[in-house]
Enzyme design. Structure first.
Site, mmCIF file in Angstrom:
data_model
loop_
_atom_site.group_PDB
_atom_site.id
_atom_site.type_symbol
_atom_site.label_atom_id
_atom_site.label_comp_id
_atom_site.label_asym_id
_atom_site.label_seq_id
_atom_site.Cartn_x
_atom_site.Cartn_y
_atom_site.Cartn_z
ATOM 1 N N ARG A 1 -66.739 -17.459 -20.848
ATOM 2 C CA ARG A 1 -65.782 -18.099 -19.920
ATOM 3 C C ARG A 1 -64.417 -17.457 -20.136
ATOM 4 O O ARG A 1 -63.619 -17.915 -20.946
ATOM 5 C CB ARG A 1 -65.734 -19.604 -20.204
ATOM 6 C CG ARG A 1 -64.791 -20.394 -19.282
ATOM 7 C CD ARG A 1 -64.885 -21.882 -19.619
ATOM 8 N NE ARG A 1 -64.012 -22.701 -18.816
ATOM 9 C CZ ARG A 1 -62.720 -22.906 -19.062
ATOM 10 N NH1 ARG A 1 -62.139 -22.328 -20.106
ATOM 11 N NH2 ARG A 1 -62.003 -23.675 -18.287
ATOM 12 N N SER B 1 -70.757 -28.084 -12.924
ATOM 13 C CA SER B 1 -69.914 -29.175 -13.432
ATOM 14 C C SER B 1 -69.848 -30.267 -12.373
ATOM 15 O O SER B 1 -69.529 -29.984 -11.219
ATOM 16 C CB SER B 1 -68.493 -28.679 -13.696
ATOM 17 O OG SER B 1 -68.521 -27.677 -14.685
ATOM 18 N N LYS C 1 -58.706 -26.925 -21.232
ATOM 19 C CA LYS C 1 -58.730 -26.688 -19.779
ATOM 20 C C LYS C 1 -57.533 -27.388 -19.168
ATOM 21 O O LYS C 1 -57.453 -28.606 -19.154
ATOM 22 C CB LYS C 1 -60.030 -27.241 -19.186
ATOM 23 C CG LYS C 1 -60.203 -27.005 -17.689
ATOM 24 C CD LYS C 1 -61.574 -27.525 -17.234
ATOM 25 C CE LYS C 1 -61.677 -27.722 -15.731
ATOM 26 N NZ LYS C 1 -61.840 -26.488 -14.984
HETATM 27 N N1 TZP Z 1 -64.356 -28.470 -18.704
HETATM 28 C C1 TZP Z 1 -64.060 -29.751 -18.938
HETATM 29 S S1 TZP Z 1 -63.265 -29.937 -20.402
HETATM 30 C C2 TZP Z 1 -63.315 -28.279 -20.747
HETATM 31 C C3 TZP Z 1 -63.953 -27.625 -19.701
HETATM 32 C C4 TZP Z 1 -64.189 -26.185 -19.599
HETATM 33 C C5 TZP Z 1 -62.731 -27.671 -21.979
HETATM 34 C C6 TZP Z 1 -63.481 -28.006 -23.218
HETATM 35 O O1 TZP Z 1 -62.894 -27.377 -24.335
HETATM 36 P P1 TZP Z 1 -62.832 -28.046 -25.781
HETATM 37 O O2 TZP Z 1 -61.972 -27.102 -26.574
HETATM 38 O O3 TZP Z 1 -64.230 -28.102 -26.313
HETATM 39 O O4 TZP Z 1 -62.214 -29.407 -25.616
#
Ligand code: TZP
Ligand code: MG
Length: 214
Positions: free
Chosen positions: A43, A114, A143
């Site tokens: 990603r 998602s 994110k």
């Molecule tokens: N989609 C929803 S939360 C997120 C994504 C890509 C980020 C998750 O990252 P982390 O560091 O595991 O909280």
């Protein structure tokens, strides 16, 4: 792949791009795999993300590491990159290419979507998705445009409706709270920073695996 095979893959789903790491992403991925991650998603997005040929080269190197360890390699968003690399799968959000188009273009590959409500889940199933990601379960700063934190509410709602579709939780997941996500009904947990920024990605991945306990 069958639902049961996908569910097994989802147990410890590591997601990473170069900007989620403080050290060499290749080293992070190798260690995470040693710790037991079951699937990997490339990603590469957000501030400082690689583009063009540099993105392709990193993807290729990470894919090779996955191949050496028989860990499926999934690409986030970038269908063209996934096709060019013959990746094992693609993960898309609601704003990306439609799931049925991805399904058509990648044939038997893994398609993840998602979703944020039951309607999006039903649509993903109709479109031929293999699994859905639900979150953010817990607060996350990874994110920037993440939706509101939803806890395990949606996961529970779906299981209460007896929908037996592969689900992975995402957002702020750590070895300390992973069990909660699985107890709510998720088949596994997706994690970025708890592994990518860990002093020992191997140890963290192993702790997550233990917490998921499947
Ligand atoms: N989609 C929803 S939360 C997120 C994504 C890509 C980020 C998750 O990252 P982390 O560091 O595991 O909280
Ligand atoms: Mg996306």
């Amino acid at each position: 792949m069958t639902n049961e095979e996908i569910k097994k893959l989802l147990q410890v789903y590591f997601i990473m791009g170069s900007n989620n790491c403080k050290k060499d992403p290749k080293e992070v991925l190798k260690e995470a795999i040693e710790g037991g991650v079951t699937v990997f998603q490339f990603r590469e997005k957000g501030e400082g993300a690689l583009t063009g040929e540099a993105k392709y080269q990193l993807a290729k190197e990470l894919q090779q590491i996955c191949q050496q360890h028989s860990v499926p390699f999934v690409v986030n968003d970038d269908l063209d990159l996934a096709i060019r690399l013959q990746a094992d799968g693609v993960h898309i959000g609601q704003e990306d290419e439609k799931a049925h188009i991805v399904r058509e273009k990648i044939g038997k590959g893994i398609v993840g979507v998602s979703v944020h409500n039951v309607q999006e889940l039903q649509q993903a199933i109709k479109d031929g998705a293999d699994y859905v990601g639900m979150g953010p379960v817990f607060p996350t700063s990874t994110k920037k445009d993440a939706k509101a934190v939803q806890g395990t509410k949606l996961i529970e709602e779906v299981r209460n409706q007896n929908i037996d579709f592969p689900i992975v939780g995402i957002g702020g997941i750590t070895p300390e709270n992973a069990k909660q996500v699985v107890e709510a009904g998720a088949d596994g947990v997706s994690i970025i920073t708890a592994i990518s920024l860990a002093a020992s990605p191997k140890e963290k991945a192993a702790q997550l695996k233990e917490a998921v306990g499947k």
